[in-house]
Design a protein around this motif. Structure first.
Motif, PDB file in Angstrom:
ATOM      1  N   ASP A  10       0.831  -1.206   0.000  1.00  0.00           N
ATOM      2  CA  ASP A  10       0.000   0.000   0.000  1.00  0.00           C
ATOM      3  C   ASP A  10       0.862   1.251   0.000  1.00  0.00           C
ATOM      4  N   SER A  11       2.129   1.094   0.313  1.00  0.00           N
ATOM      5  CA  SER A  11       3.011   2.252   0.293  1.00  0.00           C
ATOM      6  C   SER A  11       3.588   2.424  -1.101  1.00  0.00           C
ATOM      7  N   ALA A  12       3.251   3.540  -1.717  1.00  0.00           N
ATOM      8  CA  ALA A  12       3.671   3.738  -3.106  1.00  0.00           C
ATOM      9  C   ALA A  12       5.185   3.785  -3.222  1.00  0.00           C
ATOM     10  N   SER A  13       5.853   4.343  -2.222  1.00  0.00           N
ATOM     11  CA  SER A  13       7.301   4.463  -2.351  1.00  0.00           C
ATOM     12  C   SER A  13       7.963   3.088  -2.272  1.00  0.00           C
ATOM     13  N   MET A  14       7.450   2.245  -1.358  1.00  0.00           N
ATOM     14  CA  MET A  14       8.017   0.901  -1.265  1.00  0.00           C
ATOM     15  C   MET A  14       7.739   0.135  -2.555  1.00  0.00           C
ATOM     16  N   GLN A  16       7.282   1.326  -5.464  1.00  0.00           N
ATOM     17  CA  GLN A  16       8.163   1.844  -6.521  1.00  0.00           C
ATOM     18  C   GLN A  16       9.540   1.235  -6.414  1.00  0.00           C
ATOM     19  N   MET A  17      10.021   1.182  -5.187  1.00  0.00           N
ATOM     20  CA  MET A  17      11.375   0.703  -4.974  1.00  0.00           C
ATOM     21  C   MET A  17      11.473  -0.764  -5.351  1.00  0.00           C
ATOM     22  N   TYR A  20      11.014  -1.168  -9.136  1.00  0.00           N
ATOM     23  CA  TYR A  20      12.160  -0.675  -9.886  1.00  0.00           C
ATOM     24  C   TYR A  20      13.307  -1.679  -9.813  1.00  0.00           C
ATOM     25  N   THR A  21      13.507  -2.189  -8.618  1.00  0.00           N
ATOM     26  CA  THR A  21      14.585  -3.160  -8.426  1.00  0.00           C
ATOM     27  C   THR A  21      14.341  -4.400  -9.285  1.00  0.00           C
TER      28      THR A  21
ATOM     29  N   ILE B   3      21.396   0.891  -7.077  1.00  0.00           N
ATOM     30  CA  ILE B   3      20.124   1.606  -7.225  1.00  0.00           C
ATOM     31  C   ILE B   3      20.082   2.694  -6.164  1.00  0.00           C
ATOM     32  N   PHE B   8      13.333   7.347  -4.624  1.00  0.00           N
ATOM     33  CA  PHE B   8      11.989   6.992  -4.169  1.00  0.00           C
ATOM     34  C   PHE B   8      11.502   7.904  -3.052  1.00  0.00           C
ATOM     35  N   GLU B  15       3.438  10.198   0.214  1.00  0.00           N
ATOM     36  CA  GLU B  15       2.527   9.247   0.843  1.00  0.00           C
ATOM     37  C   GLU B  15       2.531   9.414   2.351  1.00  0.00           C
TER      38      GLU B  15
END
Lengths: 121, 722, 162
Positions: A10-14, A16-17, A20-21, B3, B8, B15
Motif C-alpha cells: 500500500d506504500s507507493a514508495s516501497m 516503486q522501490m 524498480y529493483t 540503485i 523513491f 505518501e
C-alpha cells in the motif's frame, strides 16, 4: 518471454522501490496497492514471483497469499512477503498461509535481489 | 547493481503526508468514540507504513520516531494501553512532530524542537504497561571463518513443499555454487508407484556431501525459507585440516552432530502457535492466533466502511504523476483546442456554405479531451476538511467551548491548485466560527440551545461552481453592531440604504477588523478582508446568511478549475481583452447624456439611480495606439468587492472559455492583468484583473484628487470624512 | 532559416576557441549576440500590447502556445523607430529560464569571432550606457557591437518595468 512479478504494497514508495529493483533485474512488474487490488489485476494471468507487504488496508497480505494459493496458476508460484522485525507472529502466519519466503524491512535493493534469486533463479 | 534509494524519496514524502492525514483523522474520531479497533488499526497501519518506508530509505530520524510510535500503537491495538484523552492528545502531538520531521527531512531544515520530548513521552507510555521488554534477537554465533570443511546434509522436503512455491532444485544449485566439491544422491525411498504418484507433492529427498569454505550459517541460509518439517539436517563430517584455534578444540572426541532445524526464526519464535506441528497452513489451521486486523478485515461487514474518512481512499487504483508533466499535457491539450478552432475558422472562411462533418466530429473529440484533461487535476476536498477538524478541536478546547465538527460532501472534487489555496481562507473562516460564532456552553444553555455547538463544512457542485459552506449554530452576526462599526470606521455612511446581506458583507471590508476584536484566535493580524481577497484571487466569491441567535452560514463559491476561465471577450482599440465573466454584471448602452464629467476628469454614469464610475481601459492601461472611436456606446458593468464600475469597450465579441496562461512564465506580473490567453486566431489576448484595474484607476484618480486638494482644501476634507 | 542548422554549426565551431555570434541590423549598425542563446528566428507576427510597461516592450506574442514578451531593440537603444517591413524579424532568445523575443531590422549572418579578434569597447563618453556591451568585433570592413543578452534583458528589463 520476460519474467513477470506481482508487487503488492500500500506504500507507493516501497512499491516503486521494489518494482524498480525487479525491473532492473529483468522482471516485468504488475503492481497492486492492496490484496484485493492485486487479485483483480492478476486474475487470469500467471506470474513468476509475488512480492507482497503484509499490513495493508482492504485485504492484507496473509489473506492475499491464501487467496492466491487457491488459484491453480498460483499454486506453486514463489511468494515473498515483506515483514518487519516486530512481526514474527505474522511471519509464521504468512508461512502457514503458503508464503515461500520473506524479506525483513528495512532492506536494500541488493538484499531484495539476493532473496529473489533464492526462489526464482 | 547500484540503485539510488533517494529516487523513491519524493514518493515517500507524498505518501507520508497522506498517512499522517488519515492518522490524524482517525485519532480525532478515536477521541470521540473511545476504543475502536478499526480506527486503531488505521492509525497503526499508517505509522507502520511510514516506519517501513522511512527505514528502507534511510530516513533514520523518522524511522526512529515511528518505531516508538508503532510500538505504542501496537500495545493499544492489543488492548494493553487504553486510548485516554491524554494519550490521544499525545498521539496528535506525535503526528504533528512526525509531520514536522518529515518536512524537515524533505527540505533539509532544522528538525522540530519537541521531537525529543514527544519521543520520550511515547516511549514512556509504551513501556509503562509493557509486561515484557521487546525481545532483542539473539545474534546467532557466526562460525569463525574457516578453511574448507566437509558437510553432510540430509534434505527431505515435506510432501507439501511445492505448495509453498519452493523448488528443491534451486537449493541444490545454490549449494553447488558454494562448494568446492559437491555430491548428491537422491533418496527415492518414498517415491510411490507411478499410478499413485501425486505430481504436486514432493516425495524425493537428497543426501548431499559438500566441501566448502563457507561457514555453516551460509549453508543454513540456502534453506532459510523451507518450512520446519522440511529442514535439512546438517552435519560436519571432517574437521578443517588446518584449523587449530580453540573454537574447534571443543569438537574433539565423538563427532558432534550439529543438527538443529535451520529455520531461522525458530530462535525467536519458539512455540507461539498452539499447534506447532501444523505445517499445512490451511485456512483455520492457524486461526487462533491471528492478530486483530486480519480478523477484522475478514469478518467485519463492509458496511462499516461507509463512515469515517478512512473509507474515502477506497480501492481505487491511482497513478502518481508529476504535477509539471500533467500541467504540460493539459497545456498542450489547450493548444490543441485552439489549433482546432483555428482550423474551423479557416474552413468557414474558405467554405462558408459547407459544413465538414469530420471537423465537427474532431471539434467534439478535442473538447471532450480537454474536459477530461482538466478533470485529471481534480482532487477531493477531504484532506482540507480534515485539517479543519483538528483546528476546531484544538480551538474549542482552548476556548472552553463544546463544538462538534461535521463535514458533508468531502469527496467533492476541485482543481488541485484551488484546493491548495483555499486552505488558509477556510481555516480563517472556521476559526472565526468557533471563536466568534459558537457561544460558551453556559451562554448556549441560557439561550435554550444544546451546550454543544455545531460547525459544519459542506462542499458540493452547483452549476459549474464549487461551493463550500461554513455553517455554525452560534449566535449569528449582529447586524446593528456591524453597521454601527462600519459607520464608525467610515466604511459606509448612515444615509446608505443597505440590505442585511450588504451589511453582513461589510465584515469583509478592509479595515473592518479592529484591535478590539483581535483575539489570540482569529486575530493574528488578518481580517476577513484578507479571506475575501484570497477567495477573489481564486476567481471566487463569498456571501453570508445569518440569523441572529440561530447561527451563520458563509458560502464560498469557487470555479472548478483555475486552468480555464469563463470570460467575456471584448475589443478595445485593436486588441481583444478577456473580462472574467464572474465579475461581469451586465453590459449597457448608455443614453447620449448618460456619461457625466466630474471635476472635468472623472466620469460617472447613473445606473438605475446608482452612480457608477466609468473607467476607460485605454487610459488606465496606457495603450499606445489609442485610435478608438470615442463614441462610448458600449459599457460593461463589472463588480469588484461589492462596488460597481463601468468599463468602456468598443465591441463585445462574445462569451468564451479561455485557457489561462500566466505572464510571469516569461515576463513578470503586470498590474491590472490576470494573465493571458491565446485566441482562436492565434493572437494573444490579455485577461483583465478587475480588482487590479480598479486599483489602478483609484490610484490615478487619487493622484488627481491630491493635486486638487492643494487648491481646494474643502473638497479634501470632505473626502476624508467619507 | 532553421534553428537546427544554426545550432549544429555553432557547436561544431565551438572547439576553435572563441564563439559564434548571430549578427543583425538596427538602423545603420550591426550587432551580434551569442548564437547559443538564440532559440529561433520568427517572422513578424501579431504583438499584443501590455499595459504600463516601458515602450520598448512591444507586447507579447504567441510562440506555439507560450506567451513571450517581445522587446523592440531600436526602442531599447533609443534609435529612431522604423516601420516594420518584410525584413523585420523577431529573434527568440533565452534569458535564464525565460524566453523573449527581440525585434530587429534584419538578421544578416553568423560570425565567428576568435578570442583574439575581440576588442574592448573604447570609452564613448559618460552619457551612453554600455554595460550590456561585451566588446566589438571586425568583420570585413564593418564593426559589430557584441551584446550581453543577460545584462540587456535580464533583471535590467524587469526592474525598469515596474
Amino acid at each position: 518471454m520476460s519474467k513477470m512479478a506481482l508487487v503488492v504494497d500500500d506504500s507507493a514508495s516501497m512499491r516503486q522501490m521494489v518494482s524498480y529493483t525487479l525491473q532492473s533485474a529483468g522482471f516485468e512488474v504488475i503492481e497492486g496497492s492492496d490484496g484485493k487490488d492485486a487479485l483483480g489485476k492478476v486474475s487470469g494471468k500467471s506470474v513468476n514471483l509475488v512480492v507482497t507487504d503484509l499490513n495493508m488496508p482492504v485485504m492484507d497480505g496473509i489473506t492475499l497469499i491464501r487467496e492466491l494459493r487457491k488459484i491453480s496458476s498460483f499454486k506453486f508460484t514463489p511468494i515473498l512477503m515483506l515483514t518487519t522485525e516486530s512481526q514474527d507472529a505474522k511471519k509464521q502466519e504468512g508461512k502457514s498461509a503458503g508464503a515461500t519466503g520473506w524479506m525483513v524491512k528495512p532492506f536494500n535493493p541488493e538484499q531484495l535481489l539476493q532473496v529473489v534469486s533464492k526462489v526464482v533463479p | 547493481m547500484e540503485i539510488d534509494l533517494n529516487r523513491f524519496r519524493a514518493a515517500f514524502y507524498e505518501e507520508a503526508v497522506e498517512h499522517l492525514e488519515s492518522m490524524e483523522a482517525a485519532l480525532l474520531q478515536l477521541e470521540n468514540s473511545g476504543e475502536d479497533r478499526e480506527l486503531l488499526n488505521t492509525i497503526f497501519r499508517a505509522a507502520h507504513s511510514i516506519k517501513g518506508a522511512s527505514s528502507t530509505f534511510g530516513i533514520d530520524q523518522v524511522a526512529r520516531f515511528t518505531h516508538v510510535l508503532e510500538n505504542l500503537l501496537d500495545r493499544m491495538r492489543e488492548g494493553e494501553v487504553l486510548p485516554t484523552a491524554e494519550l490521544c492528545e499525545l498521539l496528535l502531538k506525535a503526528t504533528d512532530v512526525l509531520a514536522g520531521l518529515i518536512q524537515a527531512e524533505k527540505n533539509q531544515t532544522e528538525i522540530p524542537e519537541q521531537v525529543e520530548s514527544v519521543f520520550h513521552a511515547l516511549q514512556q507510555y509504551s513501556s509503562e504497561c509493557a509486561p515484557s521488554q521487546h525481545s532483542t534477537h539473539p545474534v546467532p554465533a557466526i562460525d569463525p571463518a574457516a578453511s574448507c570443511q566437509t558437510w553432510h546434509i540430509r534434505f527431505q522436503p515435506s510432501p507439501t513443499f511445492f505448495h509453498f512455491g519452493q523448488n528443491p532444485l534451486f537449493m541444490l544449485d545454490e549449494l553447488q555454487k558454494l562448494s568446492q566439491s559437491f555430491h548428491s544422491v537422491a533418496n527415492l525411498s518414498k517415491l510411490p508407484s507411478l499410478s499413485r504418484l501425486d505430481p504436486e507433492s514432493c516425495c524425493m529427498g537428497w543426501d548431499i556431501e559438500l566441501t566448502t569454505s563457507s561457514p555453516k550459517h551460509v549453508i543454513q541460509d540456502v534453506f532459510m525459507f523451507v518450512d520446519d518439517d522440511s529442514s535439512p539436517a546438517i552435519e560436519l563430517i571432517s574437521h578443517p585440516e588446518t584449523k587449530t584455534d580453540d573454537g574447534i578444540s571443543t569438537q574433539s572426541g565423538p563427532p558432534i552432530r550439529v543438527s538443529e532445524p535451520v529455520s531461522s526464526d525458530s530462535i525467536t519464535q519458539p512455540e507461539t502457535r498452539p499447534s506447532s506441528g501444523n505445517t499445512n497452513g490451511g485456512p483455520g489451521a492457524s486461526g487462533e492466533r491471528r492478530s486483530g486486523d486480519d480478523r477484522r478485515s475478514e469478518n467485519s461487514p463492509p458496511t462499516k466502511e461507509s463512515s469515517g474518512p478512512t473509507s474515502a481512499a477506497g480501492s481505487h487504483e491511482t497513478v502518481r504523476v508529476d504535477r509539471e508533466r500533467l500541467d504540460k499535457m493539459i497545456n498542450q491539450i489547450g493548444e490543441l483546442v485552439i489549433g482546432t478552432s483555428m482550423v474551423e475558422q479557416d474552413w468557414q472562411r474558405f467554405h462558408p456554405d459547407m459544413e465538414s462533418s469530420a471537423l465537427v466530429q474532431l471539434g467534439k473529440i478535442v473538447r471532450d479531451l480537454q474536459e477530461m484533461s482538466l478533470s485529471l487535476r481534480m482532487v477531493p476536498i477531504a484532506a482540507t476538511f480534515q485539517k479543519m477538524a483538528r483546528i476546531v478541536r484544538d480551538l474549542s478546547h482552548r476556548l472552553g467551548k463544546q463544538v462538534r465538527f461535521e463535514t458533508e460532501g468531502e469527496e467533492t472534487e476541485l482543481d488541485k491548485t484551488v484546493v491548495d489555496q483555499i486552505g488558509d481562507p477556510l481555516l480563517h473562516m472556521v476559526r472565526n466560527s468557533v471563536d466568534h460564532g459558537i457561544e460558551t456552553p453556559e451562554e448556549r444553555a441560557a439561550a435554550g440551545k444544546s451546550p454543544e455547538g455545531v460547525v459544519c463544512l459542506r462542499a458540493y457542485h452547483q452549476g459549474g461552481n464549487f461551493i463550500i459552506e461554513i455553517e455554525d449554530d452560534g449566535k449569528g452576526l449582529d447586524r446593528d453592531r456591524i453597521l454601527r462599526k462600519a459607520i464608525e470606521r467610515g466604511i459606509v455612511s448612515e444615509s446608505d440604504n443597505l440590505s442585511d446581506e450588504d451589511i453582513f458583507g461589510l465584515i469583509f471590508s478592509a479595515g473592518f477588523s479592529t484591535a478590539e476584536q483581535v483575539t489570540d484566535v482569529s486575530g493574528r493580524g488578518v481580517g476577513m478582508d484578507v479571506v475575501r481577497r484570497n477567495v477573489e484571487a481564486l476567481q471566487g466569491s463569498i456571501s453570508i446568511r445569518s440569523v441572529k441567535g440561530k447561527g451563520c452560514r458563509m458560502i464560498v463559491r469557487l470555479p472548478l478549475t483555475l486552468a480555464i476561465l469563463d470570460g467575456l471577450l471584448v475589443r478595445v482599440a485593436s486588441d481583444s481583452y478577456v473580462i472574467p465573466l464572474l465579475s461581469v454584471v451586465e453590459s449597457i448602452k448608455p443614453t447620449s447624456n448618460g456619461i457625466q464629467k466630474v471635476l472635468a476628469r472623472g466620469e460617472v454614469i447613473t445606473l438605475r439611480g446608482e452612480i457608477v464610475p466609468l473607467l476607460r481601459l485605454d487610459r488606465i492601461l496606457n495603450l499606445r495606439q489609442s485610435c478608438r472611436e470615442n463614441n462610448d456606446d458600449l459599457l460593461v458593468i463589472v463588480e469588484d468587492q461589492g462596488r460597481k464600475y463601468s468599463l468602456a469597450v468598443d465591441e463585445l465579441l462574445g462569451q468564451q472559455q479561455v485557457v489561462i496562461k500566466n505572464l510571469e512564465a516569461n515576463f513578470q506580473k503586470v498590474p491590472g492583468v490576470a494573465g493571458a490567453t491565446i485566441l482562436g486566431d492565434g493572437r494573444v489576448a490579455l485577461i483583465l484583473d478587475i480588482n487590479g484595474l480598479c486599483g489602478l484607476a483609484t490610484r490615478s484618480s487619487a493622484a488627481a484628487d491630491h493635486s486638487l486638494s492643494a487648491d481646494q482644501p474643502i473638497i479634501a476634507a470632505e473626502h476624508h470624512a467619507v | 532559416m532553421s534553428t537546427a542548422t544554426l545550432s549544429t554549426s555553432a557547436l561544431s565551431d565551438m572547439t576553435e576557441g572563441g564563439s559564434q555570434f548571430l549578427t543583425f541590423q538596427l538602423a545603420e549598425e550591426l550587432f551580434g549576440i551569442d548564437i547559443l542563446r538564440v532559440q529561433e528566428i520568427k517572422g513578424l507576427t501579431h504583438l499584443t500590447q501590455i499595459p504600463n510597461v516601458p515602450p520598448y516592450i512591444r507586447g507579447v506574442m504567441n510562440l506555439r502556445g507560450t506567451v513571450v514578451p517581445v522587446v523592440d531593440l531600436r526602442h531599447r537603444f533609443s534609435m529612431p523607430a522604423a516601420t516594420y517591413n518584410q525584413f523585420t524579424v523577431i529573434i527568440i532568445v533565452t534569458v535564464g529560464q525565460k524566453v523573449m523575443g527581440l525585434v530587429v531590422d534584419a538578421v544578416s549572418d553568423v560570425l565567428n569571432v576568435g578570442d583574439a579578434e575581440l576588442e574592448q569597447l573604447p570609452d564613448l563618453g559618460c552619457d551612453i550606457d554600455t554595460s550590456f556591451i561585451t566588446g566589438m568585433a571586425k568583420s570585413s570592413d564593418r564593426l559589430i557591437t557584441l551584446l550581453d543578452i543577460d545584462r540587456l534583458l535580464g533583471n535590467h528589463v524587469t526592474a525598469q518595468t515596474v
